[in-house]
Design a protein around this motif. Structure first.
Motif, PDB file in Angstrom:
ATOM      1  N   ARG A   5       0.837  -1.356  -0.060  1.00 15.43           N
ATOM      2  CA  ARG A   5       0.107  -0.013   0.114  1.00 15.43           C
ATOM      3  C   ARG A   5       0.776   1.237  -0.057  1.00 15.43           C
ATOM      4  NH1 ARG A   5      -5.788  -0.683   3.295  1.00 15.43           N
ATOM      5  NH2 ARG A   5      -6.128  -2.430   2.344  1.00 15.43           N
ATOM      6  N   ILE A   6       0.498   2.195  -0.804  1.00 17.47           N
ATOM      7  CA  ILE A   6       1.253   3.358  -0.654  1.00 17.47           C
ATOM      8  C   ILE A   6       0.480   4.769  -0.774  1.00 17.47           C
ATOM      9  CG2 ILE A   6       2.859   4.841  -2.627  1.00 17.47           C
ATOM     10  CD1 ILE A   6       4.188   2.234  -1.552  1.00 17.47           C
ATOM     11  N   SER A   7       0.951   5.541   0.110  1.00 22.96           N
ATOM     12  CA  SER A   7       0.119   6.882   0.199  1.00 22.96           C
ATOM     13  C   SER A   7       0.847   8.043  -0.404  1.00 22.96           C
ATOM     14  CB  SER A   7      -0.132   6.961   1.391  1.00 22.96           C
ATOM     15  OG  SER A   7      -0.921   6.100   2.125  1.00 22.96           O
ATOM     16  N   ALA A   8       0.079   8.988  -1.146  1.00 21.01           N
ATOM     17  CA  ALA A   8       0.821  10.132  -1.665  1.00 21.01           C
ATOM     18  C   ALA A   8      -0.415  11.244  -1.593  1.00 21.01           C
ATOM     19  CB  ALA A   8       1.157   9.936  -3.006  1.00 21.01           C
ATOM     20  N   PRO A   9      -0.136  12.502  -1.863  1.00 18.58           N
ATOM     21  CA  PRO A   9      -1.243  13.401  -2.044  1.00 18.58           C
ATOM     22  C   PRO A   9      -2.348  13.046  -3.065  1.00 18.58           C
ATOM     23  CG  PRO A   9       0.867  14.783  -1.788  1.00 18.58           C
ATOM     24  CD  PRO A   9       1.292  13.229  -2.143  1.00 18.58           C
ATOM     25  N   THR A  10      -2.041  12.601  -4.231  1.00 19.60           N
ATOM     26  CA  THR A  10      -2.776  12.030  -5.276  1.00 19.60           C
ATOM     27  C   THR A  10      -2.772  10.459  -5.505  1.00 19.60           C
ATOM     28  OG1 THR A  10      -1.544  12.835  -6.960  1.00 19.60           O
ATOM     29  CG2 THR A  10      -3.119  14.265  -6.199  1.00 19.60           C
ATOM     30  N   VAL A  11      -3.773  10.027  -6.167  1.00 17.48           N
ATOM     31  CA  VAL A  11      -3.481   8.775  -6.693  1.00 17.48           C
ATOM     32  C   VAL A  11      -2.451   8.434  -7.802  1.00 17.48           C
ATOM     33  CG1 VAL A  11      -4.787   6.881  -8.240  1.00 17.48           C
ATOM     34  CG2 VAL A  11      -5.857   7.965  -6.415  1.00 17.48           C
ATOM     35  N   GLU A  12      -2.410   9.415  -8.677  1.00 21.59           N
ATOM     36  CA  GLU A  12      -1.416   9.581  -9.519  1.00 21.59           C
ATOM     37  C   GLU A  12       0.088   9.590  -9.111  1.00 21.59           C
ATOM     38  OE1 GLU A  12       0.893   8.865 -12.978  1.00 21.59           O
ATOM     39  OE2 GLU A  12      -1.375   8.674 -12.674  1.00 21.59           O
ATOM     40  N   GLU A  13       0.290  10.311  -7.850  1.00 24.59           N
ATOM     41  CA  GLU A  13       1.525  10.656  -7.097  1.00 24.59           C
ATOM     42  C   GLU A  13       1.766   9.292  -6.636  1.00 24.59           C
ATOM     43  OE1 GLU A  13       2.555  14.656  -5.736  1.00 24.59           O
ATOM     44  OE2 GLU A  13       0.496  14.522  -5.406  1.00 24.59           O
ATOM     45  N   ALA A  14       0.816   8.581  -5.883  1.00 20.95           N
ATOM     46  CA  ALA A  14       0.968   7.482  -5.364  1.00 20.95           C
ATOM     47  C   ALA A  14       1.293   6.108  -6.310  1.00 20.95           C
ATOM     48  CB  ALA A  14      -0.212   6.848  -4.365  1.00 20.95           C
ATOM     49  N   LEU A  15       0.835   6.240  -7.425  1.00 22.24           N
ATOM     50  CA  LEU A  15       1.456   5.404  -8.342  1.00 22.24           C
ATOM     51  C   LEU A  15       2.705   5.431  -8.963  1.00 22.24           C
ATOM     52  CD1 LEU A  15       0.467   2.855 -10.301  1.00 22.24           C
ATOM     53  CD2 LEU A  15      -0.609   4.543 -11.669  1.00 22.24           C
ATOM     54  N   GLN A  16       3.189   6.850  -9.270  1.00 20.47           N
ATOM     55  CA  GLN A  16       4.424   7.025  -9.867  1.00 20.47           C
ATOM     56  C   GLN A  16       5.460   6.672  -8.569  1.00 20.47           C
ATOM     57  OE1 GLN A  16       5.514   7.793 -12.570  1.00 20.47           O
ATOM     58  NE2 GLN A  16       3.315   7.571 -13.071  1.00 20.47           N
ATOM     59  N   LYS A  17       5.116   6.982  -7.366  1.00 18.11           N
ATOM     60  CA  LYS A  17       5.936   6.590  -6.167  1.00 18.11           C
ATOM     61  C   LYS A  17       6.115   5.093  -6.157  1.00 18.11           C
ATOM     62  CE  LYS A  17       5.983   7.246  -1.000  1.00 18.11           C
ATOM     63  NZ  LYS A  17       5.138   7.841   0.021  1.00 18.11           N
ATOM     64  N   ALA A  18       5.167   4.158  -6.378  1.00 15.02           N
ATOM     65  CA  ALA A  18       5.431   2.917  -6.411  1.00 15.02           C
ATOM     66  C   ALA A  18       6.265   2.404  -7.346  1.00 15.02           C
ATOM     67  CB  ALA A  18       3.995   2.348  -6.376  1.00 15.02           C
ATOM     68  N   LYS A  19       6.178   3.007  -8.410  1.00 14.84           N
ATOM     69  CA  LYS A  19       7.321   2.607  -9.538  1.00 14.84           C
ATOM     70  C   LYS A  19       8.498   2.942  -9.535  1.00 14.84           C
ATOM     71  CE  LYS A  19       3.611   3.224 -13.362  1.00 14.84           C
ATOM     72  NZ  LYS A  19       3.269   3.982 -14.683  1.00 14.84           N
ATOM     73  N   LYS A  20       8.749   4.010  -8.823  1.00 17.63           N
ATOM     74  CA  LYS A  20      10.143   4.451  -8.684  1.00 17.63           C
ATOM     75  C   LYS A  20      10.764   3.556  -7.441  1.00 17.63           C
ATOM     76  CE  LYS A  20      12.847   8.498  -7.519  1.00 17.63           C
ATOM     77  NZ  LYS A  20      12.897   9.743  -7.266  1.00 17.63           N
ATOM     78  N   ARG A  21       9.802   3.398  -6.548  1.00 18.61           N
ATOM     79  CA  ARG A  21      10.494   2.424  -5.193  1.00 18.61           C
ATOM     80  C   ARG A  21      10.796   1.026  -5.630  1.00 18.61           C
ATOM     81  NH1 ARG A  21       7.093   2.536   0.273  1.00 18.61           N
ATOM     82  NH2 ARG A  21       7.635   4.811   0.010  1.00 18.61           N
ATOM     83  N   PHE A  22       9.914   0.382  -6.403  1.00 18.90           N
ATOM     84  CA  PHE A  22      10.069  -0.961  -6.665  1.00 18.90           C
ATOM     85  C   PHE A  22      10.482  -1.307  -8.124  1.00 18.90           C
ATOM     86  CE2 PHE A  22       6.747  -0.624  -3.008  1.00 18.90           C
ATOM     87  CZ  PHE A  22       7.446  -1.392  -2.271  1.00 18.90           C
ATOM     88  N   ASP A  23      10.859  -0.194  -8.992  1.00 18.52           N
ATOM     89  CA  ASP A  23      11.180  -0.470 -10.346  1.00 18.52           C
ATOM     90  C   ASP A  23      10.278  -1.240 -11.090  1.00 18.52           C
ATOM     91  OD1 ASP A  23      12.896  -0.279 -12.486  1.00 18.52           O
ATOM     92  OD2 ASP A  23      13.698  -2.436 -12.137  1.00 18.52           O
ATOM     93  N   LEU A  24       8.955  -0.586 -11.104  1.00 13.02           N
ATOM     94  CA  LEU A  24       7.769  -1.401 -11.779  1.00 13.02           C
ATOM     95  C   LEU A  24       7.735  -0.792 -13.100  1.00 13.02           C
ATOM     96  CD1 LEU A  24       4.993  -1.344  -8.827  1.00 13.02           C
ATOM     97  CD2 LEU A  24       5.837  -3.446 -10.016  1.00 13.02           C
ATOM     98  N   ARG A  25       7.069  -1.714 -13.901  1.00 15.97           N
ATOM     99  CA  ARG A  25       6.905  -1.113 -15.400  1.00 15.97           C
ATOM    100  C   ARG A  25       5.681  -1.568 -15.805  1.00 15.97           C
ATOM    101  NH1 ARG A  25      12.611  -3.168 -18.271  1.00 15.97           N
ATOM    102  NH2 ARG A  25      14.161  -1.992 -16.999  1.00 15.97           N
ATOM    103  N   GLU A  26       4.943  -1.059 -16.917  1.00 16.02           N
ATOM    104  CA  GLU A  26       3.640  -1.259 -17.445  1.00 16.02           C
ATOM    105  C   GLU A  26       3.602  -2.811 -17.693  1.00 16.02           C
ATOM    106  OE1 GLU A  26       1.121   0.760 -17.290  1.00 16.02           O
ATOM    107  OE2 GLU A  26       2.660   2.555 -16.575  1.00 16.02           O
TER     108      GLU A  26
END
Length: 214
Positions: A5-26
């Motif tokens: 679970r990831i939290s951020a000011p917006t959904v999009e920011e949370a998603l980008q945060k997760a991608k960066k932290r875990f090296d996630l790709r589409e």
């Protein structure tokens, strides 16, 4: 296989945060919006958005392939191919010096498999299994084991006793158990501790078949 679970000011920011932290790709994850969050009133009482990210097999397949490719980069031109079936990951190695990758009696291959399994399971919430092969070594080894096990089964039945095989790796012992299961009036089990653990093939009048390794 893994959820965070990831939290951020917006959904999009949370998603980008997760991608960066875990090296996630589409194509390597799905996500669910747990809380859309709110801006509050005049910036007061604001609430972060929260999403739940679920990693799929594509993520683990890529990460394992990258890990092994980097680990084997010093061994020359080694091609690593990883496929997945459920929670089981199959690794096939190819290159100009497969003998070096396999090692004596498959020791290097077994060590690579052990390290790969530790690496993958440290990233997962559920237990995953890894099988590493090179140049179809395991397939050839299975053919050799079939001949050895066939002789041992014949001896066990003839003497109505038991036959102890030489020490084997875990993947080899599982092969032996699978072979024994196809024969009646014999059973198999493992004894001893690693790396000297052995398979025993024993006559069984009640027709019980081979057992799983433990």
């Amino acid at each position: 296989m893994k959820k965070v679970r990831i939290s951020a000011p917006t959904v999009e920011e949370a998603l980008q945060k997760a991608k960066k932290r875990f090296d996630l790709r589409e194509g390597e994850y799905e996500y669910t919006i747990m809380d859309k969050g709110s801006k509050g009133i005049f910036g007061l009482f604001s609430k972060d958005a929260e999403i739940e990210i679920q990693f799929n097999s594509n993520y683990f397949t890529r990460k394992l392939e990258e890990f092994l490719s980097n680990a084997l980069s010093a061994c020359g031109d080694v091609v690593v191919k990883v496929s997945c079936s459920g929670r089981r990951f199959l690794v096939e190695l190819d290159g100009s010096d497969l003998g070096r990758l396999i090692g004596k009696h498959g020791k290097t291959l077994a060590a690579l498999q052990h390290v790969a399994m530790i690496y993958l399971n440290r990233m997962s919430d559920t237990k995953l299994s890894v099988s590493v092969d090179a140049g179809q070594y395991k397939k050839r080894r299975k053919k050799n084991l079939e001949a050895i096990v066939k002789q041992a089964i014949q001896r066990a039945k003839l003497t109505k006793g038991r036959v102890m095989l030489d020490p084997m790796f875990a993947f080899e012992r599982r092969m032996v158990h699978e072979i024994v299961k196809r024969h009646r009036n014999v059973k198999s089990y493992s004894v001893g501790v690693e790396p000297y653990r052995k398979v025993v093939i024993e006559y069984s009048a009640n027709g019980k078949n081979g057992e799983e390794d433990n």
